[in-house]
Write a protein that holds these residues in place. Structure first.
Motif, short mmCIF file in Angstrom:
data_model
loop_
_atom_site.label_atom_id
_atom_site.label_comp_id
_atom_site.label_asym_id
_atom_site.label_seq_id
_atom_site.Cartn_x
_atom_site.Cartn_y
_atom_site.Cartn_z
N TYR A 149 42.95 41.82 50.79
CA TYR A 149 41.64 41.54 50.21
C TYR A 149 41.66 41.73 48.70
N GLU A 150 42.37 42.76 48.28
CA GLU A 150 42.43 43.01 46.83
C GLU A 150 43.11 41.85 46.13
N SER A 151 44.20 41.39 46.74
CA SER A 151 44.91 40.26 46.17
C SER A 151 44.00 39.03 46.10
N ALA A 152 43.25 38.81 47.19
CA ALA A 152 42.34 37.66 47.21
C ALA A 152 41.23 37.81 46.18
N ARG A 153 40.80 39.06 45.96
CA ARG A 153 39.73 39.28 44.98
C ARG A 153 40.22 38.97 43.58
N ILE A 154 41.48 39.34 43.31
CA ILE A 154 42.03 39.02 41.99
C ILE A 154 42.09 37.52 41.79
N ASP A 155 42.40 36.80 42.90
CA ASP A 155 42.44 35.34 42.81
C ASP A 155 41.04 34.74 42.70
N GLY B 15 40.86 45.88 37.78
CA GLY B 15 39.45 45.85 38.16
C GLY B 15 39.24 46.21 39.62
N LEU B 16 40.27 46.71 40.28
CA LEU B 16 40.14 47.11 41.69
C LEU B 16 39.61 48.53 41.80
N GLU B 17 39.66 49.25 40.71
CA GLU B 17 39.21 50.63 40.72
C GLU B 17 38.29 50.80 39.52
#
Ligand SMILES: Nc1ncnc2c1ncn2[C@@H]1O[C@H](COP(=O)(O)OP(=O)(O)OP(=O)(O)O)[C@@H](O)[C@H]1O
Ligand SMILES: [Mg+2]
Lengths: 303, 376
Positions: free
Chosen positions: A198-204, B52-54
């Motif tokens: 999900y984090e990877s997808a959010r960065i995308d 920006g993940l944290e």
């Protein structure tokens, strides 16, 4: 010649060592299954070819007559229709509701543990106890549903007594009852999905819906497949809530197949036709499950 | 190509203690910047804050000239390679690479061209139809890399991308990543706990310990002039030998133990303190030769020997721990041998025992630096 023969014999005995060990470990469950599953199953199939006496002993061999009788019986066809409608009402709705709740409860929020407990709590309630509660909720005069309708000046509904409503009412209570289990299984499936995806997808820059469609659902597919199979089988086998809420009525509208089997066998003492119905149900569930595996498996992604 | 600026950045998970405190650094456009430190020092946390993940607890993060503290990850225009690659297991290699392009609604034709370009660059062309689980660790790593590169983001973040690979593949991927970064000119922020990776890849490295910066600089400077004992022992393999010594004003020497002391020249008298931390690199300890003065020879007893191909490392006891010596060549040394050594005063680093700061840099490192003039 002799030597080679004894050698071969020995090696067969030796080669089967693994199989014999396996058998030893399987023995307890084979015994249990034989007594409680296999024997009753074969006994049922056997009985479905006979007319029986009051004690359920085979009395007269009639071949397939029990089956032809069933297929011609209006009551049985009605019962099949009710069962399929019931499956249609409860399975998709139940799973979608459980999925939505699981998605909500999977968010990392303060106090989410409380909601997880609440949502899964119906798992801890027996069918009988919850059905009694629903009986009160559905009560025409003192039930909460009709009181609510009253507040909004809507016409009263005879929840369990009106043939057009009864099946829906039973479905409603069943959905509620099954949500806890489906919710828990789906939540477990969701928590197994790697957070980094999900984090990877959010960065995308993928939106919530995009992530749901492209990551969550495919990654959850084995769990969904499992829960769909279990729910289908459960729905086909529903008995407890029918027995307590409607007893198959009004005018046979909730006479689901398992309840019909029960009535045929233990009220009418027709063990032969009851067995034939049971075999029929078995074949139905078998076909549906095989179909589901054949169609569903292609779309399921296993890790 | 964009610069990344961290101004007074702090992070706290529990609102009580800081996991990261007061980070100030500017990462230049096109730079290969390595963040290195032991496990748990806050490297991933820092990288995730940049991505920006944290959330950033305190301070300002700028990308380009813009403050981005409140920008979601997708708006920061960067790509990231995760430690465990985070490949989508249900998608093929091709779909994995194209995921970001799909999201950004890049036209199909462009998508195909960019995918095949990147696949070719990383040698993935034959694997495009496979699922991640059908790939080896190194190939997965390359898919993760491809996924980051294909987005053509000006900044790329990598979190220990090589930690799952075997030594040989790791060495290969080190140079591959470095080459790609140079070719594309992206600003790279690379996290590792492996000092060899840091030394070999970084334009500049930043050593982090318990959430605070120990030193920032180019790898050779950091190696030669470590800012404090932590950096001295963290960078370099085997690490710098460190022990505490006592300054003796009468004999003008720093005593390390009963038998070993370092004579201090008259002009460096100020180092004769009550307590001082003394360090020397293993390769700066020399074997005594016939020409060496008897007084300078230090006799030590060998407690362990390792011969690594053309390199010999042996150790002897010093204070509470042991010191190591690294010489090139295969030396016939046995455990228990008494060996005469020479330690030049110029090779020593001294650290303040209170502030843990370097007060004397080794002044003869020039002996170990070779210019291009040596080539004929
Ligand atoms: N979500 C979290 N909640 C609370 N504490 C956390 C969280 N994530 C990390 N920490 C703490 O923050 C500190 C730094 O963690 P971080 O993951 O940044 O370390 P690291 O330098 O990346 O280590 P490693 O090399 O092992 O990956 C650790 O002490 C860790 O326990
Ligand atoms: Mg980390």
């Amino acid at each position: 010649m002799m030597v080679s023969q004894t050698k071969a014999k020995k090696s067969v005995w030796k080669r089967s060592l693994d199989a014999r060990t396996a058998l030893l470990y399987l023995l307890p469950s084979i015994l249990l299954f034989s007594v409680f599953v296999f024997y009753p199953m074969f006994r049922t199939i056997y009985l479905s070819f006979f007319l029986t006496d009051q004690n359920g002993n085979a009395a007269l061999f009639v071949g397939l007559e029990n089956y032809t009788y069933l297929l011609e019986s209006v009551a049985f066809r009605n019962s099949i229709k009710a069962t399929f409608l019931f499956v249609l009402y409860t399975v998709p709705t139940g799973i979608i509701i459980a999925l939505i709740l699981a998605l909500l409860a999977n968010e990392k929020l303060k106090g989410i543990g409380f909601f997880r407990t609440i949502y899964s709590s119906t798992m801890g309630i027996s069918v009988a106890a919850s059905s009694v509660i629903w009986l009160f909720l559905f009560h025409p005069s003192i039930g909460m549903f009709n009181k609510l309708l009253n507040i909004f000046n809507l016409p009263q509904v005879e929840w369990l007594l009106d043939p057009t409503w009864a099946l829906l009412s039973v479905s409603l209570s069943t959905i509620w009852l099954n949500t806890g289990f489906s919710f828990l299984i789906l939540l477990g499936g969701l928590q197994n999905i790697d957070e980094h995806l999900y984090e990877s997808a959010r960065i995308d820059g993928a939106s919530y819906w995009y992530r749901l469609r492209r990551i969550t659902i495919p990654m959850l597919s084995p769990t969904l497949f499992f829960i769909v199979t279990i729910s289908l089988i459960n729905a086909f086998q529903t008995f407890g809530q029918i027995d307590i809420l409607t007893k198959g009525g009004p005018s046979q509208s909730t006479n689901l197949i398992v309840y019909s089997i029960y009535k045929e066998a233990f009220v009418n003492y027709q063990f032969g036709t009851a067995s034939a119905q049971a075999v029929f149900l078995f074949i139905c569930i078998l076909i549906v499950t095989i179909l589901q595996f054949k169609l569903g498996e292609r779309k399921v992604h296993y890790q | 190509m964009k610069k990344v600026e961290l101004i007074d950045i702090s992070k706290s998970y529990d609102k009580q203690s800081n996991v990261i405190s007061n980070i100030n650094v500017t990462i230049e456009p096109g730079e290969f910047f390595v963040l290195v430190g032991p496990s748990g020092c806050g490297k991933s946390t820092m990288l995730r804050m940049i991505a920006g993940l944290e959330e950033i607890t305190d301070g300002v993060l700028k990308i380009g000239e813009k403050e981005v503290n409140d920008l979601p990850p997708s708006k920061r225009d960067l790509s990231m390679v995760f430690q465990n690659y985070a490949l989508y297991p249900h998608l093929t290699v091709k779909e994995n690479i194209q995921f970001g392009l799909h999201v950004k609604k890049i036209p199909k034709k462009d998508r195909m061209i960019r995918t095949s370009d990147v696949a070719e660059m990383l040698g993935l062309t034959d694997y495009l139809k496979r699922k991640p689980r059908e790939l080896s660790g190194g190939q997965r790593q390359r898919v993760a890399l491809a996924r980051a590169i294909v987005n053509e983001a000006p900044i790329c973040l990598m979190d220990e991308p090589l930690s799952n690979l075997d030594a040989k593949l790791r060495a290969h991927m080190r140079s591959e990543i470095r080459q790609i970064q140079r070719r594309l000119g992206i600003t790279m922020i690379y996290v590792t706990h492996d000092q060899i990776e840091a030394m070999t890849m970084g334009d500049r490295i930043m050593i982090l310990h318990e959430g605070s910066i120990q030193q920032i600089g180019n790898p050779i400077d950091v190696y030669n002039n470590p800012a404090n004992p932590f950096v001295a022992t963290f960078i370099g393999s085997p690490p710098m030998n460190i022990t505490s010594g006592v300054g003796d004003k009468e004999s003008n020497a720093i005593r390390l133990n009963d038998s070993i002391s370092i004579p201090v020249p008259f002009e460096d008298e100020r180092y004769l303190m009550e307590k001082i931390i003394v360090g020397i690199r293993p390769e700066h300890i020399k074997a005594a030769t016939k020409e060496s003065k008897e007084a300078e020879k230090i006799l030590v007893e060998v407690v362990n020997v390792e011969i690594l191909g053309n390199e010999t490392v042996f150790s002897f006891l010093m204070g509470e721990g042991s010191w190591q010596v690294k010489w090139s060549g295969q030396w016939q040394i046995e455990v228990g041998d008494k060996i005469p050594l020479i330690m030049n005063y110029e090779s020593f680093c001294f650290f303040d025992s209170e502030k843990k700061e370097i007060i004397k840099k080794p002044s003869d490192v020039e002996n170990h630096v070779f210019g291009k003039e040596v080539f004929v």
